[in-house]
Design a protein around this motif. Sequence first.
Motif, PDB file in Angstrom:
ATOM      1  N   ARG B 201       0.844  -1.221   0.000  1.00 53.32           N
ATOM      2  CA  ARG B 201       0.000   0.000   0.000  1.00 53.32           C
ATOM      3  C   ARG B 201       0.866   1.252   0.000  1.00 53.32           C
ATOM      4  N   LEU B 205       1.662   4.419  -3.049  1.00 53.15           N
ATOM      5  CA  LEU B 205       1.442   5.853  -2.791  1.00 53.15           C
ATOM      6  C   LEU B 205       2.628   6.715  -3.220  1.00 53.15           C
ATOM      7  N   ALA B 208       1.957   9.963  -4.780  1.00 49.13           N
ATOM      8  CA  ALA B 208       1.163  10.965  -4.026  1.00 49.13           C
ATOM      9  C   ALA B 208       2.087  11.990  -3.352  1.00 49.13           C
ATOM     10  N   ARG B 213       1.136  10.793   1.578  1.00 54.15           N
ATOM     11  CA  ARG B 213       1.851   9.518   1.635  1.00 54.15           C
ATOM     12  C   ARG B 213       2.158   9.148   3.090  1.00 54.15           C
ATOM     13  N   ALA B 216      -1.170   8.271   4.951  1.00 55.35           N
ATOM     14  CA  ALA B 216      -1.694   6.949   4.593  1.00 55.35           C
ATOM     15  C   ALA B 216      -0.743   5.845   5.047  1.00 55.35           C
TER      16      ALA B 216
END
Lengths: 186, 297
Positions: B201, B205, B208, B213, B216
């Motif tokens: 995951r 990112l 981003a 980042r 998350a």
Amino acid sequence: MAFLKKLLPGTPALGLATLAFLGLAAYEGLAWSRFERDNRALAEPGRITLTDDTDRELVFAAARAQAARGNEQEALRLYNTVLREGTPEFRERVHYNIANLYLREAAPLWNAVGVLEYARVDTLVALAKESYRAALRLNPDAWDARYNLEYAHRITPPPKERAKSDFQGSKSSVFATMPSLPGGGP
Amino acid sequence: MALMRSIALMLCLAAGALRAETAAPHLELQASRDFGYTLGSLIEHHLRLWLPDGAELVTPLLPSPGAVNDWLDLRTLRWEQESAHVVRIDVTYQVFKGIRDPETAVIPPLAIAYRVGGTNAEIHTPEWSFGLIPLIPPATPDDKVMLRGDAHERQFPAQSAFYRFVAFLSAAALGVLALASRFGLIPGLGRRRPFADACRRIARLRSASPGVRLDAGLRAVHEALAKTHGKPVFPAMLDAFFEARPVFAPLRAEFEAFFDASQRHFFEPGAEETDVSVHCQALEGFCRRCARLERSA
């Protein structure tokens, strides 16, 4: 679960095993497709195209098809190309069918004209008997071969009488063997 | 005294008989039955040959397989030395005698050669008679006999090849599944690897902004911790976490740093350092190390 974890091989071994199974699957898949194709050919033996690489079982089927068409010479030729190949079971079948070809030709002759076709019947029956024996040596339990061989013996022509070339007649003339006039005749 | 004389006499007689027995070779023939044979039948004879002292079988002179006469084949002949004086010989014949009516046939004697005192001698098996019966009913005229038909070609074993193909393919598919689950490629299958999931995951990112980042990423690692422990993990619960999962203990300092960073990010926004991308890289490295420990567990 921990027990199962111990049973499972490590990742490299698992990868190798997977590759091996894939290889075996590919091999068996190819064999399966080849067998399917050959079985389709066996269903129509008259259409089998023979080459040097043709499987012996297909040659056998082609020979049988030739014999069924009445082309015994070609059938014999094909049987003889595979006579020394394959398993004893296969060779037994080839010998047996060859013997049947000879016997099927000899039997009607014998039953129709008997010793008038002595030489031909004798030769054919001798060849049939030799092939049946070969089949029975490969498989003594081949009851069809036993039966037909017994029949071949039944129709074996009796041996010809030997020519009496060593006849040592004491009479000087054939007329001497004729009965003479009874004594006391006129 | 008379009794002693009798015993001595009997012993002498017995020894004499034994000597006579060992002096002359003799042969014993055993066969299973002597009736019910047909053309093509195999007949087995088991011979036991007693040889005198100093005598031995001359194996090169034993009958070899082949035709015995025009209706009998010798198929096999095997011998075995049972003891110093006894040789066992197993003979198999095959009958090819064509007959119309039941009859008695005779297997001729077989010569067995042995050597005694430097000279060769022979002993013959006894003639053996047996009953032979025809396969074709004797009363059937020749022209009424139906010949047995041709042998048929054999089908190729496509079905068994197919079964083997399916079995190997299934085994290979299972192997692929096991490998895929081992690498966490199949969600819901195999071992749960929350940190490996979190790493994926975070990796997704990368494009981003650093703020998003980090946000998350921190959440992903918190979720991985909660999934690993079975419940949310807070800084005060770290000791219990390491006790339950000692494999992560070597990263204790990094776990503490992670919780500090998370505290600062979510609850003390002003205290957050300016270079967020450094935090992102550190978080990704921490997550990877966790995932590696997770895999080794």
